[in-house]
Design an enzyme around this catalytic site. Structure first.
Site, short mmCIF file in Angstrom:
data_model
loop_
_atom_site.label_atom_id
_atom_site.label_comp_id
_atom_site.label_asym_id
_atom_site.label_seq_id
_atom_site.Cartn_x
_atom_site.Cartn_y
_atom_site.Cartn_z
N HIS A 82 0.84 -1.19 0.00
CA HIS A 82 0.00 0.00 0.00
C HIS A 82 0.88 1.24 0.00
CE1 HIS A 82 -3.41 2.63 0.77
NE2 HIS A 82 -2.63 3.25 1.63
N ASP A 161 -15.38 2.59 8.16
CA ASP A 161 -14.35 3.55 7.73
C ASP A 161 -14.95 4.59 6.79
OD1 ASP A 161 -11.58 4.56 7.31
OD2 ASP A 161 -12.00 3.87 5.27
N ARG A 168 -15.01 12.67 9.61
CA ARG A 168 -13.73 13.32 9.94
C ARG A 168 -13.44 14.49 9.01
NH1 ARG A 168 -9.88 8.61 9.11
NH2 ARG A 168 -8.28 10.20 9.37
N SER A 183 -7.64 3.58 9.70
CA SER A 183 -8.43 3.66 8.47
C SER A 183 -7.73 2.90 7.34
CB SER A 183 -8.61 5.14 8.11
OG SER A 183 -9.02 5.31 6.78
N LYS A 187 -8.65 -1.32 5.77
CA LYS A 187 -8.96 -1.66 4.39
C LYS A 187 -8.04 -2.75 3.85
CE LYS A 187 -9.16 2.82 3.77
NZ LYS A 187 -9.47 4.22 3.54
#
Ligand code: URA
Ligand code: CA
Length: 433
Positions: A82, A161, A168, A183, A187
């Site tokens: 990621h 999320d 947020r 968060s 995922k």
């Protein structure tokens, strides 16, 4: 359990229990707790932070709020990568075939997303016929057979999320390390990876502008991953200037092919070596980073990484001939050179602004509904640290319009010069394990 008690507890700096965290995530996801109470709790977390245990609990509660992808049909340790996002980041397209060629199964769920260029899926769709609509069975089979498959986002992953992020965004609580880290990690974990390698970017083109902030986020994510039983490593890498030369969908596919042949830009190649080594180690195929790097060099040299790329493209309906003939990718109607107005050394190329220029050409999406032009973008010819003579081309603009004045202007403004020799920014700031 009453939400107001949780708010007061966190406000006063105490730790929430596992049950309390699960309660608030479950009840918020199903609509039983109002936004104003969750907003208050988020603000309390923003100021009071969370312990490692609370962060892991929050992540798992978000994972459990929706579907989880089951990759158990795939043999081996499934490793996901990621990146926190940057400009011209072509690494996924390179790393997939590269680590797959080393025997690590890559079962990637990817998105389109907003941004300067498309996401990985948009880039792959520049290849004629390529599609990501696979059934779970097809996906599993392809990974088992060729070690690499990419599927579009499916199912209802981490709905908690999605709701929390939207809240947020409008309550001034995006910029909180425990909230960002949970968060992102929720995922990745819901997408089924056994092990996770994180590329946390720092610099003008990144979400985390300073190395200190990037380090805090990377450390938080590595701790969450390891605490919930998914081996996780991270690096912090530079995103002050765009990565590689190409920014744009087709252009980045070509850049990825070049890199898999050992002829890619130096920074992109090195970043892929560092991230790839981590993936091969956490994937259990090498005992240390040095051995892994040797394997990666080998699969580039002996052509097996390119072979995997061809099989992968063919397996997902695409025309594998693009690998040997990248001119088969969508090509822009016009190209324009950007001749340098002065001699000197490049001191800065502001990633964000160059990304915006690519987006103006149509390479990225401004809103979810926008269409992407896969052919257009920018290819830089110079990077920070390079010497340039007046009249030499700084970049080539690939456009489907002849009106590129605004793009030219941005390139001239944000490619900065110095009379004194300059140095390329440090590419890898840190490796966190
Ligand atoms: N990206 C995410 O997915 N979540 C955040 O909170 C911030 C950036
Ligand atoms: Ca690039």
């Amino acid at each position: 359990m009453r939400m107001v008690d949780l708010i007061e507890k966190k406000r006063d700096g105490a730790e929430l229990t596992t049950e309390e965290i699960r309660f608030f995530i479950e009840q918020y996801t199903n609509g039983s707790i109002p936004d104003y109470q969750v907003s208050a709790l988020l603000m309390a977390i923003y100021f009071q932070d969370m312990s490692d245990r609370e962060r892991a609990d929050l992540t798992l509660a978000m994972v459990e709020s929706g579907d989880q992808i089951d990759l158990s049909g795939i043999e081996g340790i499934k490793v996901d990568k990621h990146s926190t996002g940057g400009v011209g980041d072509t690494t996924t397209l390179v790393l997939g075939p590269l680590v797959a060629a080393c025997g690590v199964p890559v079962a990637k769920m990817s998105g389109r997303g907003l941004g300067h260029t498309g996401g990985t899926i948009d880039k792959l769709e520049a290849i004629e016929g390529f599609h990501v609509e696979l059934t779970t069975e097809q996906f599993t089979k392809q990974v088992n057979e060729m070690k690499l498959a990419v599927i579009g986002q499916s199912g209802n992953l981490t709905p908690a999320d999605k709701k929390l992020y939207a809240l947020r965004d409008v309550t001034g609580t995006v910029n909180s390390i425990p909230l960002i880290a949970s968060s992102i990690m929720s995922k990745k974990i819901a997408a089924g990876a056994d092990a996770i390698v994180l590329d946390v970017k720092t610099g003008e083109g990144a979400f985390m502008k300073t190395v200190e902030d990037a380090r805090a986020l990377a450390t938080a994510m590595v701790q969450i991953g390891n605490n919930v039983g998914r081996q996780t490593m991270a690096i912090i890498s530079d995103m002050s200037q765009p990565l590689g030369f190409a920014i744009g969908n087709s252009l980045e596919v070509k850049e990825a092919i070049d890199t898999l042949r050992g002829k890619g830009p130096e920074d992109l190649t090195e970043l892929c070596m560092v991230l790839g080594s981590q993936m091969v180690v956490v994937g259990g195929k090498a005992k240390d980073l040095e051995e892994a790097r040797g394997m990666l060099l080998e699969v580039i040299e002996n052509g097996s990484a390119i072979e995997i790329l061809k099989n992968f493209i063919e397996g997902q309906g695409g025309n594998p001939a693009v690998v040997d003939s990248p001119e088969l990718l969508p090509q822009a109607q016009y190209t324009f050179e950007v001749p340098s107005k002065e001699s000197g050394y490049i001191s800065f190329i502001e990633a964000d602004e160059i990304g915006t220029a690519a987006m103006i050409l149509g390479a990225g999406r401004a809103t979810k509904e926008s269409e992407i032009d896969l052919a257009v973008g920018i290819v830089l010819h110079k990077k920070v640290g390079d010497a340039v003579k007046e009249g030499e081309s700084l970049a080539t603009i690939h456009a489907n319009t002849q009106n590129v004045e605004q793009v030219m202007e941005i390139l001239y403004k944000y490619i900065e010069f110095s009379k004194e020799p300059t140095k390329a920014p440090k590419l890898i700031e840190e490796i966190i394990t």
